[in-house]
Design a protein around this motif. Structure first.
Motif, short mmCIF file in Angstrom:
data_model
loop_
_atom_site.label_atom_id
_atom_site.label_comp_id
_atom_site.label_asym_id
_atom_site.label_seq_id
_atom_site.Cartn_x
_atom_site.Cartn_y
_atom_site.Cartn_z
N ARG A 50 0.79 -1.31 -0.09
CA ARG A 50 0.11 -0.06 0.13
C ARG A 50 0.72 1.37 0.08
O ARG A 50 0.53 2.12 -0.71
CB ARG A 50 -0.96 -0.10 1.24
CG ARG A 50 -2.09 -1.02 1.08
CD ARG A 50 -2.77 -1.27 2.39
NE ARG A 50 -4.25 -1.76 2.08
CZ ARG A 50 -4.18 -2.99 1.74
NH1 ARG A 50 -3.25 -3.77 1.69
NH2 ARG A 50 -5.60 -3.48 1.52
N TRP A 51 1.85 1.28 0.73
CA TRP A 51 3.02 2.33 0.87
C TRP A 51 3.31 2.65 -0.66
O TRP A 51 3.66 3.76 -1.00
CB TRP A 51 3.94 1.98 1.79
CG TRP A 51 4.99 3.02 2.05
CD1 TRP A 51 5.11 4.18 2.74
CD2 TRP A 51 6.46 3.02 1.59
NE1 TRP A 51 6.30 4.77 2.51
CE2 TRP A 51 7.03 4.01 2.04
CE3 TRP A 51 7.20 1.88 0.89
CZ2 TRP A 51 8.26 4.37 1.64
CZ3 TRP A 51 8.46 1.99 0.57
CH2 TRP A 51 9.03 3.40 0.72
N ARG A 53 2.29 1.82 -3.48
CA ARG A 53 1.26 2.12 -4.55
C ARG A 53 0.97 3.83 -4.33
O ARG A 53 0.67 4.56 -5.20
CB ARG A 53 -0.02 1.41 -4.15
CG ARG A 53 -1.03 1.61 -5.25
CD ARG A 53 -2.30 0.72 -5.10
NE ARG A 53 -3.28 1.14 -5.84
CZ ARG A 53 -4.44 2.11 -5.66
NH1 ARG A 53 -4.42 2.55 -4.31
NH2 ARG A 53 -5.32 2.35 -6.29
N THR A 54 1.00 4.19 -3.14
CA THR A 54 0.55 5.46 -2.85
C THR A 54 1.75 6.59 -3.60
O THR A 54 1.09 7.32 -4.26
CB THR A 54 0.79 5.70 -1.42
OG1 THR A 54 -0.01 5.24 -0.76
CG2 THR A 54 0.62 7.29 -1.21
N THR A 57 0.50 6.20 -7.60
CA THR A 57 -1.00 6.70 -7.98
C THR A 57 -1.05 8.02 -7.68
O THR A 57 -1.91 8.69 -8.25
CB THR A 57 -1.95 5.88 -7.30
OG1 THR A 57 -1.81 5.84 -5.92
CG2 THR A 57 -1.81 4.25 -7.81
N GLU A 58 -0.23 8.58 -6.50
CA GLU A 58 -0.57 9.95 -6.07
C GLU A 58 0.44 10.79 -6.41
O GLU A 58 0.42 12.06 -6.35
CB GLU A 58 -0.85 9.97 -4.62
CG GLU A 58 -1.97 9.14 -4.27
CD GLU A 58 -2.43 9.09 -2.67
OE1 GLU A 58 -1.73 10.09 -1.99
OE2 GLU A 58 -3.38 8.37 -2.17
N HIS A 60 3.62 11.54 -5.22
CA HIS A 60 4.36 11.99 -4.27
C HIS A 60 5.71 12.20 -4.63
O HIS A 60 6.50 11.19 -5.01
CB HIS A 60 4.13 11.30 -2.96
CG HIS A 60 2.73 11.36 -2.47
ND1 HIS A 60 2.25 12.54 -2.07
CD2 HIS A 60 1.87 10.49 -2.27
CE1 HIS A 60 0.89 12.35 -1.52
NE2 HIS A 60 0.60 10.96 -1.86
N ASP A 66 4.90 5.41 6.24
CA ASP A 66 3.81 4.35 5.79
C ASP A 66 2.48 4.60 6.62
O ASP A 66 2.58 5.16 7.56
CB ASP A 66 4.47 3.17 5.80
CG ASP A 66 4.83 2.56 7.46
OD1 ASP A 66 3.94 2.20 8.34
OD2 ASP A 66 5.97 2.79 7.98
#
Length: 253
Positions: A50-51, A53-54, A57-58, A60, A66
């Protein structure tokens, strides 16, 4: 290996990881990670998915903390893992090739970095999950193993934070006997300096004086360098293999 190959590996390895975790059960001890039970392994790997993917997708462009470990367990934990893994695979597969985001090791692009890093993260932890079954874990493809050795030696341990240091200059050679791949790792009080290739064991045409060589099939070396297996073969000064074992751990922070 290219992005598509890494994403395919991530997909396969993640499904194998959760299948082994489900078979072993949440209380099973993870033999390759002393102190961890299967639930700890699944929580950690799912959090990392999940970390990662952030960032993709976003978009950053700086480090983000995390999201922490979930309080889930049992079937709910496995479902959470499967959902996060699927989302990561799909996001990497569909992301623009020129996506800009933060990464922390050299790579052709941020997308190439994240696809590669998550493929190896998940492969090593798949081995961990299978070790909880009390059987010999499945192997790792030689091309993936060679790439993973390179990421570990020239990426992770090319950073200032590497703790693999020697008081006096020493040379460790890593040789994959089934893949025509060799690395020369120069140890000193500074971070290791690793070179790969046919010329890695020579300096200006002269042979490098190697203190220790670890060798064997690429898959075995890959897992040994990640401290999941003993080194297949050690020749020369075995204290350097011990030094690696004692100081090379890559920790989550």
């Amino acid at each position: 290996m290219d992005v598509a190959e890494f994403v395919e590996t991530l997909d396969t390895e993640g499904r194998s990881l959760v299948a082994a975790a489900e078979e072993a059960g949440p209380d099973a001890e993870v033999a390759t990670c002393p102190g961890w039970q299967v639930r700890d392994l699944v929580r950690h790997t799912g959090m990392v998915h999940r970390w990662a993917r952030t960032f993709v997708t976003e978009g950053h462009t700086a480090y983000l903390q995390d999201g922490g470990l979930p309080a889930l367990d049992g079937a709910e934990l496995l479902a959470w893992f499967r959902d996060g893994h699927r989302r990561l695979v799909d996001s990497l597969a569909s992301a623009p090739r020129d996506v800009e985001c933060w990464s922390f090791l050299p790579a052709p692009s941020p997308l190439a970095f994240w696809a590669r890093r998550q493929a190896h993260e998940t492969t090593v932890h798949r081995v961990d999950a299978q070790s909880a079954l009390g059987v010999t874990p499945g192997t790792v493809a030689p091309d993936l193993a060679v790439d993973g050795i390179d990421e570990l030696l020239r990426g992770f341990h090319g950073r200032a934070r590497s703790k693999v240091r020697a008081q006096e200059p020493r040379v460790l050679r890593v040789r994959a006997t089934d893949a025509d791949a060799v690395w020369t790792v120069r140890l000193s009080p500074e971070p290791p300096v690793s070179e790969r290739g046919p010329g890695a064991d020579r300096d200006g045409g002269a042979a490098v004086d190697v203190d220790c060589e670890v060798s064997g099939p690429a898959a075995g070396l890959y897992l040994a360098l990640w401290n999941r297996l003993p080194f297949p073969t050690v020749t020369g000064d075995a204290s350097l293999a011990t030094l690696w074992r004692e100081t090379s751990e890559v920790t989550w922070s």
